[in-house]
Design a protein around this motif. Structure first.
Motif, PDB file in Angstrom:
ATOM      1  N   PRO A  55       0.808  -1.231   0.000  1.00  0.00           N
ATOM      2  CA  PRO A  55       0.000   0.000   0.000  1.00  0.00           C
ATOM      3  C   PRO A  55       0.836   1.274   0.000  1.00  0.00           C
ATOM      4  CG  PRO A  55      -0.890  -1.574   1.561  1.00  0.00           C
ATOM      5  CD  PRO A  55       0.417  -2.129   1.098  1.00  0.00           C
ATOM      6  N   GLY A  56       2.071   1.205   0.493  1.00  0.00           N
ATOM      7  CA  GLY A  56       2.937   2.385   0.493  1.00  0.00           C
ATOM      8  C   GLY A  56       3.274   2.879  -0.894  1.00  0.00           C
ATOM      9  N   GLY A  57       3.038   2.041  -1.908  1.00  0.00           N
ATOM     10  CA  GLY A  57       3.254   2.485  -3.278  1.00  0.00           C
ATOM     11  C   GLY A  57       2.334   3.627  -3.687  1.00  0.00           C
ATOM     12  N   LEU A  58       1.290   3.853  -2.920  1.00  0.00           N
ATOM     13  CA  LEU A  58       0.364   4.957  -3.204  1.00  0.00           C
ATOM     14  C   LEU A  58       0.963   6.315  -2.856  1.00  0.00           C
ATOM     15  CD1 LEU A  58      -2.619   6.204  -3.526  1.00  0.00           C
ATOM     16  CD2 LEU A  58      -2.779   5.831  -1.068  1.00  0.00           C
ATOM     17  N   ILE A  59       1.790   6.376  -1.819  1.00  0.00           N
ATOM     18  CA  ILE A  59       2.076   7.652  -1.156  1.00  0.00           C
ATOM     19  C   ILE A  59       2.780   8.653  -2.068  1.00  0.00           C
ATOM     20  CG2 ILE A  59       3.294   8.729   0.772  1.00  0.00           C
ATOM     21  CD1 ILE A  59       2.787   6.160   2.365  1.00  0.00           C
ATOM     22  N   SER A  60       3.939   8.281  -2.616  1.00  0.00           N
ATOM     23  CA  SER A  60       4.693   9.241  -3.432  1.00  0.00           C
ATOM     24  C   SER A  60       3.922   9.701  -4.669  1.00  0.00           C
ATOM     25  CB  SER A  60       6.048   8.646  -3.827  1.00  0.00           C
ATOM     26  OG  SER A  60       6.875   8.523  -2.688  1.00  0.00           O
ATOM     27  N   PRO A  61       3.336   8.790  -5.475  1.00  0.00           N
ATOM     28  CA  PRO A  61       2.558   9.258  -6.614  1.00  0.00           C
ATOM     29  C   PRO A  61       1.376  10.150  -6.215  1.00  0.00           C
ATOM     30  CG  PRO A  61       3.028   6.923  -6.838  1.00  0.00           C
ATOM     31  CD  PRO A  61       3.442   7.315  -5.457  1.00  0.00           C
ATOM     32  N   TYR A  62       0.728   9.812  -5.089  1.00  0.00           N
ATOM     33  CA  TYR A  62      -0.411  10.616  -4.639  1.00  0.00           C
ATOM     34  C   TYR A  62       0.038  12.017  -4.244  1.00  0.00           C
ATOM     35  CZ  TYR A  62      -4.628  11.941  -2.073  1.00  0.00           C
ATOM     36  OH  TYR A  62      -5.748  12.587  -1.636  1.00  0.00           O
ATOM     37  N   LEU A  63       1.161  12.109  -3.522  1.00  0.00           N
ATOM     38  CA  LEU A  63       1.679  13.418  -3.117  1.00  0.00           C
ATOM     39  C   LEU A  63       2.128  14.233  -4.321  1.00  0.00           C
ATOM     40  CD1 LEU A  63       3.689  12.368   0.064  1.00  0.00           C
ATOM     41  CD2 LEU A  63       1.542  13.663   0.005  1.00  0.00           C
TER      42      LEU A  63
END
Length: 360
Positions: free
Chosen positions: A54-62
């Motif tokens: 799920p951490g794969g979401l963080i950088s692209p989302y930011l």
């Protein structure tokens, strides 16, 4: 954000569960013991996948929400944590089982950060699933995920095949020398990823001219780094190998130089451009095709020219990938692939990079 977090959590649990269930088979295949220590390690890594995915979401989302500084802080902190979780127990002399458990424990952080971002920092947004959006995300994300997986296989394919065809001492030299310079290839990857939200907005607005201008500026600035480093490294390859790996690996100089040929091609991440254009299926098809071609090329060129053959096959198939992706992107942007590159600028940088090697 909420839908993506939920989707990635579900995919992570599924993938981790499959890995844990397959652990006895993997352990039996690798070391002949389906109930041994390797099987246990695979099960632990299955847990890591479930936690960390799920951490794969963080950088692209930011990045997509115009917070690149926070994306940098999270990515850097997470990578340092992963490194420390392995280094500390290793330097303390702990067994591999303890090291892996510490690594798995570091996977709790991306899971917690993902849901903290969605539920706390973004608490003003509506937390509901929209079926149509999930379908779109799966339609867009699954081909991209397959492409990434196949791409990783393709990147290591020549090393596996050399491992099959050559004695272990040659495999060691090839494995060390068949790589690009560390960090350098991450620059086009990071810069392209950071620009995808902006490129996506240009595409959504139908502003194809602005899209190409940003793309050309990206390639022009990346060339300022990649071309000189390529030129100097190519000329100084024996000295660099001696400094980085000791002179025991000088037999791999030609392999090292062959892999350096990838650097001038890495002006951006071309698959990322297709992501910004909303098409991941074509990227997947290209990756599957060139990986199959690379398998054939590895064996054929090995028989023809020896152990430089697999490295040459990797370079040629990567060049073919760039040609195919540029051609398709040109069609989507309604212009010829030739006009996409800033040729005059790239030529100037290449000439100056070449001149810099004369005193060397």
């Amino acid at each position: 954000g909420f839908g993506s977090a939920l989707l990635l959590t579900g995919v992570g649990l599924l993938a981790g569960g499959v890995l844990a269930l397959a652990a006895p088979w993997i352990g039996g295949w690798v070391d002949g013991d389906s109930g041994g220590s390797f099987t246990t390690l695979v099960r632990w890594l299955g847990l890591y996948v479930a936690l960390a995915l799920p951490g794969g979401l963080i950088s692209p989302y930011l990045l997509a929400t115009d917070r690149p500084g926070w994306a940098l802080i999270y990515t850097t902190s997470h990578q340092i944590l992963r490194l420390v979780s392995v280094m500390v127990p290793a330097f303390m002399g702990k067994p591999i089982e303890t090291i892996v458990v510490c690594f798995v424990a570091s996977g709790v952080v991306p899971m917690v950060c993902t849901w903290f971002l969605v539920l706390v920092i973004e608490r003003g947004t509506e937390l509901r699933l929209v079926g149509a959006n999930i379908r779109k995300q799966l339609s867009y994300g699954m081909p991209f995920a397959v492409s990434l997986g196949v791409g990783k296989i393709n990147r290591w394919l020549d090393k596996y095949i050399v491992g099959i065809l050559m004695p272990m001492n040659a495999v060691a030299v090839y494995g060390v020398c068949s790589r690009e310079l560390p960090v350098v290839s991450d620059v086009p990857h990071g810069s392209t990823t950071a620009l995808i939200p902006m490129l996506t907005r240009c595409h959504a607005a139908g502003d194809k001219q602005r899209f190409v201008e940003i793309w050309q500026a990206l390639m022009s600035k990346t060339a300022l780094l990649m071309f000189p480093i390529f030129a100097v490294s190519f000329v100084m390859a024996p000295e660099m190998i001696t400094v980085l790996f000791t002179d025991a690996y000088l037999d791999g100089t030609n392999i090292f130089r062959m892999y350096l040929l990838l650097m001038p091609l890495r002006l951006c991440i071309y698959g990322g451009i297709l992501r910004a254009l909303g098409d991941t299926k074509y990227f997947m098809k290209v990756m599957l095709a060139v990986t199959a071609l690379n398998v054939v090329g590895n064996f054929a060129l090995f028989e023809w020219i020896g152990w430089t053959g697999p490295a040459l096959s990797s370079v040629l198939t990567h060049a073919l990938t760039v040609i195919l992706l540029i051609g398709y992107a040109g069609k989507l942007l309604h212009r010829s692939a030739f006009t996409i590159f800033p040729w005059l600028w790239l030529l100037r940088v290449a000439v100056l990079a070449g001149l810099s090697t004369v005193p060397l």
